[in-house]
Each structure stands twice: as structure tokens, then as C-alpha cells.
Design a protein around this motif. Structure first.
Motif, PDB file in Angstrom:
ATOM      1  N   GLY A  30      56.870  40.924  35.308  1.00 16.33           N
ATOM      2  CA  GLY A  30      56.083  40.027  36.150  1.00 16.33           C
ATOM      3  C   GLY A  30      56.309  40.220  37.632  1.00 16.33           C
ATOM      4  N   LYS A  31      56.981  41.328  38.013  1.00 14.66           N
ATOM      5  CA  LYS A  31      57.281  41.564  39.422  1.00 14.66           C
ATOM      6  C   LYS A  31      56.649  42.854  39.910  1.00 14.66           C
ATOM      7  CE  LYS A  31      61.763  39.184  39.274  1.00 14.66           C
ATOM      8  NZ  LYS A  31      63.224  39.306  39.483  1.00 14.66           N
ATOM      9  N   SER A  32      56.105  42.812  41.098  1.00  9.79           N
ATOM     10  CA  SER A  32      55.593  44.022  41.730  1.00  9.79           C
ATOM     11  C   SER A  32      56.750  44.839  42.284  1.00  9.79           C
ATOM     12  CB  SER A  32      54.636  43.656  42.866  1.00  9.79           C
ATOM     13  OG  SER A  32      55.356  43.005  43.910  1.00  9.79           O
ATOM     14  N   TYR A  33      56.459  46.072  42.656  1.00 10.54           N
ATOM     15  CA  TYR A  33      57.491  46.913  43.251  1.00 10.54           C
ATOM     16  C   TYR A  33      58.006  46.299  44.547  1.00 10.54           C
ATOM     17  CZ  TYR A  33      59.636  50.854  45.712  1.00 10.54           C
ATOM     18  OH  TYR A  33      60.501  51.663  46.406  1.00 10.54           O
ATOM     19  N   ALA A  34      57.099  45.734  45.359  1.00 13.02           N
ATOM     20  CA  ALA A  34      57.506  45.144  46.633  1.00 13.02           C
ATOM     21  C   ALA A  34      58.428  43.950  46.389  1.00 13.02           C
ATOM     22  CB  ALA A  34      56.277  44.719  47.433  1.00 13.02           C
ATOM     23  N   GLN A  35      58.096  43.106  45.421  1.00 13.91           N
ATOM     24  CA  GLN A  35      58.924  41.937  45.137  1.00 13.91           C
ATOM     25  C   GLN A  35      60.298  42.352  44.630  1.00 13.91           C
ATOM     26  OE1 GLN A  35      57.238  39.271  42.226  1.00 13.91           O
ATOM     27  NE2 GLN A  35      58.965  37.846  42.304  1.00 13.91           N
ATOM     28  N   TRP A  36      60.334  43.298  43.677  1.00 13.84           N
ATOM     29  CA  TRP A  36      61.623  43.775  43.162  1.00 13.84           C
ATOM     30  C   TRP A  36      62.443  44.411  44.269  1.00 13.84           C
ATOM     31  CZ3 TRP A  36      63.025  49.091  42.706  1.00 13.84           C
ATOM     32  CH2 TRP A  36      64.291  49.296  42.121  1.00 13.84           C
ATOM     33  N   SER A  37      61.828  45.205  45.112  1.00 14.02           N
ATOM     34  CA  SER A  37      62.545  45.862  46.205  1.00 14.02           C
ATOM     35  C   SER A  37      63.159  44.829  47.139  1.00 14.02           C
ATOM     36  CB  SER A  37      61.598  46.767  46.994  1.00 14.02           C
ATOM     37  OG  SER A  37      61.209  47.889  46.233  1.00 14.02           O
ATOM     38  N   HIS A  38      62.378  43.822  47.493  1.00 12.86           N
ATOM     39  CA  HIS A  38      62.877  42.785  48.407  1.00 12.86           C
ATOM     40  C   HIS A  38      64.080  42.070  47.801  1.00 12.86           C
ATOM     41  CE1 HIS A  38      62.879  39.521  51.330  1.00 12.86           C
ATOM     42  NE2 HIS A  38      62.891  38.667  50.317  1.00 12.86           N
ATOM     43  N   GLU A  39      63.985  41.678  46.535  1.00 15.81           N
ATOM     44  CA  GLU A  39      65.078  40.957  45.878  1.00 15.81           C
ATOM     45  C   GLU A  39      66.329  41.826  45.756  1.00 15.81           C
ATOM     46  OE1 GLU A  39      63.540  39.653  42.165  1.00 15.81           O
ATOM     47  OE2 GLU A  39      62.221  38.116  43.034  1.00 15.81           O
ATOM     48  N   THR A  40      66.141  43.099  45.427  1.00 13.97           N
ATOM     49  CA  THR A  40      67.276  43.992  45.229  1.00 13.97           C
ATOM     50  C   THR A  40      67.987  44.295  46.543  1.00 13.97           C
ATOM     51  OG1 THR A  40      66.142  44.994  43.333  1.00 13.97           O
ATOM     52  CG2 THR A  40      67.991  46.207  44.267  1.00 13.97           C
ATOM     53  N   LEU A  41      67.212  44.555  47.595  1.00  8.61           N
ATOM     54  CA  LEU A  41      67.808  44.829  48.898  1.00  8.61           C
ATOM     55  C   LEU A  41      68.515  43.596  49.448  1.00  8.61           C
ATOM     56  CD1 LEU A  41      64.896  46.953  50.393  1.00  8.61           C
ATOM     57  CD2 LEU A  41      67.227  47.774  49.916  1.00  8.61           C
ATOM     58  N   GLU A  42      67.933  42.432  49.237  1.00  8.64           N
ATOM     59  CA  GLU A  42      68.555  41.200  49.717  1.00  8.64           C
ATOM     60  C   GLU A  42      69.868  40.930  48.973  1.00  8.64           C
ATOM     61  OE1 GLU A  42      67.052  36.747  50.879  1.00  8.64           O
ATOM     62  OE2 GLU A  42      66.410  37.522  48.928  1.00  8.64           O
ATOM     63  N   ALA A  43      69.860  41.133  47.641  1.00  5.21           N
ATOM     64  CA  ALA A  43      71.084  40.916  46.859  1.00  5.21           C
ATOM     65  C   ALA A  43      72.184  41.868  47.291  1.00  5.21           C
ATOM     66  CB  ALA A  43      70.791  41.087  45.372  1.00  5.21           C
TER      67      ALA A  43
ATOM     68  N   PHE B 180      63.782  56.422  40.894  1.00  3.02           N
ATOM     69  CA  PHE B 180      63.186  55.632  41.974  1.00  3.02           C
ATOM     70  C   PHE B 180      64.240  54.684  42.515  1.00  3.02           C
ATOM     71  CE2 PHE B 180      62.369  53.186  38.117  1.00  3.02           C
ATOM     72  CZ  PHE B 180      62.692  51.882  38.488  1.00  3.02           C
ATOM     73  N   ALA B 181      63.941  54.047  43.615  1.00  2.80           N
ATOM     74  CA  ALA B 181      64.863  53.108  44.248  1.00  2.80           C
ATOM     75  C   ALA B 181      64.042  52.148  45.097  1.00  2.80           C
ATOM     76  CB  ALA B 181      65.878  53.854  45.119  1.00  2.80           C
ATOM     77  N   PRO B 182      64.585  50.987  45.408  1.00  5.08           N
ATOM     78  CA  PRO B 182      63.838  50.035  46.240  1.00  5.08           C
ATOM     79  C   PRO B 182      63.704  50.512  47.676  1.00  5.08           C
ATOM     80  CG  PRO B 182      66.026  49.180  45.702  1.00  5.08           C
ATOM     81  CD  PRO B 182      65.861  50.454  44.938  1.00  5.08           C
ATOM     82  N   LEU B 183      62.589  50.163  48.284  1.00  3.45           N
ATOM     83  CA  LEU B 183      62.331  50.467  49.685  1.00  3.45           C
ATOM     84  C   LEU B 183      61.795  49.217  50.369  1.00  3.45           C
ATOM     85  CD1 LEU B 183      60.604  53.983  49.439  1.00  3.45           C
ATOM     86  CD2 LEU B 183      62.914  53.496  50.265  1.00  3.45           C
ATOM     87  N   PRO B 184      61.976  49.080  51.670  1.00  3.35           N
ATOM     88  CA  PRO B 184      61.481  47.900  52.384  1.00  3.35           C
ATOM     89  C   PRO B 184      59.970  47.958  52.588  1.00  3.35           C
ATOM     90  CG  PRO B 184      62.531  49.413  53.912  1.00  3.35           C
ATOM     91  CD  PRO B 184      62.760  49.976  52.545  1.00  3.35           C
ATOM     92  N   VAL B 185      59.229  47.515  51.577  1.00  5.12           N
ATOM     93  CA  VAL B 185      57.767  47.463  51.660  1.00  5.12           C
ATOM     94  C   VAL B 185      57.318  46.019  51.498  1.00  5.12           C
ATOM     95  CG1 VAL B 185      57.478  49.808  50.791  1.00  5.12           C
ATOM     96  CG2 VAL B 185      57.524  47.913  49.178  1.00  5.12           C
ATOM     97  N   GLU B 186      56.182  45.686  52.093  1.00  2.00           N
ATOM     98  CA  GLU B 186      55.661  44.328  52.050  1.00  2.00           C
ATOM     99  C   GLU B 186      54.681  44.172  50.893  1.00  2.00           C
ATOM    100  OE1 GLU B 186      56.737  41.875  53.909  1.00  2.00           O
ATOM    101  OE2 GLU B 186      58.126  43.230  54.952  1.00  2.00           O
ATOM    102  N   GLU B 187      54.630  42.957  50.347  1.00  2.00           N
ATOM    103  CA  GLU B 187      53.691  42.656  49.268  1.00  2.00           C
ATOM    104  C   GLU B 187      52.261  42.853  49.770  1.00  2.00           C
ATOM    105  OE1 GLU B 187      52.998  42.298  45.644  1.00  2.00           O
ATOM    106  OE2 GLU B 187      54.920  41.323  46.044  1.00  2.00           O
ATOM    107  N   GLY B 188      51.495  43.643  49.004  1.00  2.90           N
ATOM    108  CA  GLY B 188      50.107  43.900  49.364  1.00  2.90           C
ATOM    109  C   GLY B 188      49.918  44.994  50.402  1.00  2.90           C
ATOM    110  N   GLU B 189      51.024  45.566  50.858  1.00  5.94           N
ATOM    111  CA  GLU B 189      50.937  46.619  51.877  1.00  5.94           C
ATOM    112  C   GLU B 189      50.315  47.877  51.286  1.00  5.94           C
ATOM    113  OE1 GLU B 189      53.968  49.024  54.933  1.00  5.94           O
ATOM    114  OE2 GLU B 189      54.742  47.658  53.390  1.00  5.94           O
TER     115      GLU B 189
END
Length: 498
Positions: free
Chosen positions: A160-173, A247-256
Motif C-alpha cells: 500500500g506504499k508508493s516508492y516515494a512514501q517508502w523512501s521518505h519513511e526509510t530515510l527518516e528512520a 534498489f534503494a530509497p532516494l529523496p523523491v517527492e510523492e507525485g514527482e
């Protein structure tokens, strides 16, 4: 209809079809066994099956007094049968039992690293009117035990998560104080990357390698962190080196909007491929078909590592419960949308503590799962929490020290374990004073909850070898001692044996 909706519809249709096939095949219970790394899944299944299949032959009913069907003499026989799923590896029961009972060579079996399955067939005296009416006094229940790593369960929320959402949560954690030191190299490499820059395979592989190393360090006993999806990165199997695991998380915005052939676009494509080819098949083929579930939790490892690990474990357990399709099963839901109607959370390794602390260990686990349990119980799922040891490696004793009587546990620590300057050789027994857990379960979240440095933590929670097995006249090993395994068995399957 958009292709994504068509895919979801086909996905749900397959789940319903497979559930219907399970229903018409007869009296069967699919029991899921999971837990995060080193929580004792393999030992639990081996001990459970051994007790079921050997209790009658060994005449040891008294060792499972809470398991009513056995204690009341209603189980006629229990044996292993061929498993129903030909495309799932068989749980290596015989190999694991030998590891636990092989005399001086005994050792704990290897941890779960893939899904596996085993079927136990139980014949029992039934109280069902429908069977007595036709002159049939016994019934049969097939228990299909499905063993899978808990890390795979933590992947389900990714659906239920987009790549942008997962990336944001992972980088923040990863920026939290408990994780920042071990994430530093990977985060440093990520800072210098432009997600809109042109894709290069070398860059993707480097970021994935550093990200995976961060996940690996976080899982070590020193940190004992739990919420670390994607779960397959540390258990790749035959997917190792594939784009779906690169793959790995990157700082991307939702809908970007990410340019075609950019690094961010390719990482997003691989993240979606992971969900499609790894997470969804696990959910469809295995998880969505479960009826009951036990989640094993090594709370002592988190307590050893400190409050940050305890808070992380709480978040992981909340994610675990959110993943379940909870709710009380009825006829239609059993056929078309199975729901797990009983979930047992078990704090393992209770034998590492004196029994006077077992209630406190249970209270800590209940507190850790409190938020999620309230939500699950609201829709009808029955949930219980216990402290247990599927195989009891220690015994209790009272030891005099400087004129004072102290409650101790006695066992054989694994070679290399130490107390202060004393290092155990894996042969000699030791009497350990594990101390007491706090009365208030909330105390484990505070920095001074246990007031332990690393040496003191090791002193409290050593690792022990399995106990020496005893053998019956037929030269087969008798069931090993346990703590509350019978309570777990009664909760998970007892109501099906009436």
C-alpha cells in the motif's frame, strides 16, 4: 478498467479460488509460524511436532497438562503426512530434531531463511453429534504448519506504499539516533545522488549494496533492530543479484515526475517489481490462506540492546498485526476470504529468566503489542500473549551466596559466552543470576530501565545449549522439556479437537 485494477481483481480472484479449494479438501487448519530473526521458529515447530507425534508412545501426557485433548485421552494418534503443496520446501523436521538431541554434539538448528511446510495428521475422539449419529467416533484434523521469516511479513505493508512514501519513511528512520551511526556510509552516498540524473547500473548497485549492509548491521545482536523492510534483501535466495533486489530509497517527492531513464525512475520500477514478483506471490500463495498464527518474539534481545531496540520492536509488532486479515471466521469468509481468527504472541526464551519474572516478560510483550491488539480485537480476532520456551535449556535452583539465598537458573552456556572475565567452554554448567525484569513494563522504554552496559546485559541473558535428551526403550528421543508449550498448543488448535 485500468490495468492496476484488473491486476488487483485477478489477484483477489486467485485468493478466493485457492481458499475454496482449501475448504472443500476437508478438516484442515493452516497454522502460520513466524517471528523475526533468532526468535526460535525452527525450535518451536520441531518441539511442537515432536510432542504431538511422541507423547502417546512415550506415555508423557502429564508433560502437556494444558493441552486438553491429550490430557483427557482424546487423541488416538498423531503422525506426519505428506504436505499438500508440492512447490513448497518441506520443513526439515528430522534434521532439526537430530540437531537438538544428538548428545554431546547437540546444538540449536539453523534459523529460518525461507518458507517451508509440514503436515501433522491427528486422529481424535470427537464429540460432534453429526459423527456420532452415523456411528463414527473418531475424526481427523490435518494441521499444515507453514514456517516463514517474520521479515517477509513486514513487507506486506509495502503493497500500500508508493516508492516515494517508502523512501521518505526509510530515510527518516535511518536518521534516528539509534540508526544514524550504522547508516552513515549509505546515507552519505545517497546525499550526493540526483534522483533525476541519468541511470547507471554501477550507481544502482552501489546504493543497493550500502543499503543492504545498513540493514545487516541493524539486525546484529548489538543493535537488535526490527523494522527493516524489504525483508528479502537479507534473505535473497535465488533472487540474489536480480534487479528486483537491487534498489534503494532516494529523496523523491510523492507525485514527482521522474525523467525516463533516470536513476530515480529505475529505482521506482525495481521497487514496484519487488512488490509484484516477491511480496504479492507470498501474500497470495501462503499468507492469505492461513487460519491461525503464532508470532514468536525475542524480547530479551531487544532488552539487551536498550530502549531504542525495544521501541523499534514495538513498531515492528504493530506492523505485524496490521498485516493480518483479522476477524472472526464464518462459513463464507472461510471459503472466499479466509481471516486469521486467532493470533498468539509468544515471548520466547523464558527459560533464560527465573519463573518469578515470567509474568513480567509477558506483561512487557503485552504492552509492546497493546496498540495493535486493541485494533485487532475490535474486529473479532482472538489474541493471546504468553511467555514460553519451546525447549527448556535451563533448570531452576536456589544458590547460597555470601549467606543469602538467591534464585538462579542452571544450564550449559554456549562456548564463548562469558560472565566478566570467565569464558564458558560449552561443556561446563553454570549457575546464572539473571536478575528481575521491571515491575512496570513501561520502564523498558526509558534510558535507565535496566541500567545495563554491554557486559551487564550479557550477564543477564546468556545463550545456553539445548538440554541433554533422554531416550525411550525404542531408542527414539523423548520430548524435550518446555515452558508453556502446551498452553500455546491449546490456544492454537485445541478448539478444533472437540
Amino acid at each position: 478498467m485500468p490495468s492496476s485494477q484488473m491486476s488487483d481483481l485477478w489477484f483477489e480472484t486467485r485468493v478466493a479460488a485457492e481458499s475454496l479449494a482449501d475448504f472443500v479438501s476437508g478438516a484442515r487448519l493452516r497454522l502460520g509460524v513466524t517471528g523475526l530473526s533468532r526468535s526460535g521458529k525452527t525450535v518451536f515447530i520441531t518441539s511442537l511436532v515432536h510432542h504431538l507425534t511422541r507423547a502417546l508412545a512415550a506415555g508423557r501426557k502429564a508433560h502437556l497438562p494444558v493441552f486438553r485433548a491429550l490430557a483427557e485421552g482424546r487423541i488416538v494418534s498423531a503422525h506426519l503426512d505428506p504436505q499438500p503443496d508440492f512447490n513448497v520446501p518441506r520443513f526439515a523436521y528430522e534434521e532439526h530434531l537430530e540437531a537438538l538431541t544428538s548428545g554431546e554434539e547437540r546444538h540449536w538448528p539453523q534459523s529460518t531463511r525461507r518458507i517451508s511446510e509440514l503436515r501433522v495428521a491427528i486422529e481424535f475422539k470427537s464429540n460432534a453429534w453429526s459423527l456420532r449419529h452415523i456411528g463414527q467416533e473418531t475424526a481427523r484434523l490435518d494441521i499444515d504448519i507453514v514456517d516463514y521469516p517474520g521479515e517477509w511479513l513486514l513487507d506486506l505493508p509495502l503493497l500500500g506504499k508508493s516508492y516515494a512514501q517508502w523512501s521518505h519513511e526509510t530515510l527518516e528512520a535511518a536518521s534516528a539516533a539509534a540508526r544514524a551511526p550504522i547508516a552513515a556510509e549509505w546515507r552519505g552516498a545517497t546525499v550526493g545522488v540526483d534522483p533525476k540524473g541519468r541511470y547507471a547500473e554501477q550507481s544502482a548497485q552501489k546504493l543497493a549494496r550500502l543499503f543492504t549492509e545498513y540493514l545487516r548491521l541493524a539486525k546484529t545482536e548489538r543493535f537488535a533492530l526490527s523494522t527493516l523492510p524489504p525483508g528479502r534483501f537479507l534473505m535473497p535466495g535465488d533472487l540474489e543479484g536480480s534487479p528486483a533486489l537491487t534498489f534503494a530509497p532516494l529523496p523523491v517527492e510523492e507525485g514527482e515526475e521522474l525523467p525516463y531513464r533516470s536513476l530515480g525512475r529505475e529505482m521506482e520500477r525495481r521497487y514496484e517489481a519487488y512488490k509484484t514478483h516477491v511480496v504479492k506471490p507470498f501474500f497470495r500463495d501462503h499468507f492469505a490462506r492461513l487460519d491461525r498464527q503464532i508470532v514468536l518474539v525475542d524480547a530479551l534481545a531487544a532488552l539487551n540492546s536498550g530502549p531504542a531496540a525495544v521501541r523499534d520492536l514495538e513498531n515492528a509488532l504493530t506492523d505485524v498485526l496490521n498485516a493480518f486479515r483479522t476477524g472472526r471466521s464464518n462459513l463464507l469468509s472461510t471459503i472466499f476470504r479466509p481471516k486469521i481468527d486467532r493470533i498468539l504472541f509468544a515471548a520466547t526464551k523464558a527459560d533464560h529468566l527465573h519463573h518469578t519474572s515470567h509474568d513480567r516478560l509477558e506483561a512487557i510483550l503485552r504492552h509492546l503489542t497493546g496498540r495493535a491488539i486493541a485494533r485487532a480485537e475490535g474486529v473479532g480476532a482472538e489474541i493471546d500473549v504468553i511467555a514460553m520456551a519451546a525447549v527448556r535449556a535451563t533448570r531452576e535452583a536456589v544458590v547460597r551466596h555470601e549467606g543469602e539465598k538467591l534464585s538462579a537458573i542452571v544450564g550449559t552456556p554456549i562456548e564463548g559466552e562469558r560472565i566478566g572475565d570467565d569464558v564458558f567452554d560449552g561443556v561446563a554448567e553454570g549457575a546464572i543470576f539473571p536478575g528481575e525484569l521491571p515491575d512496570d513494563p513501561k520502564a523498558v522504554f526509558r534510558g535507565d530501565a535496566l541500567a545495563l552496559d554491554e557486559e551487564e546485559a550479557e550477564f543477564r541473558f546468556l545463550k545456553f545449549r539445548p538440554p541433554v535428551a533422554k531416550f525411550a526403550k525404542d531408542r527414539e528421543p523423548l520430548p524435550l522439556p518446555h515452558i508453556r508449550l502446551d498452553r500455546a498448543m491449546e490456544f492454537l488448535v485445541g478448539d478444533k479437537l472437540v
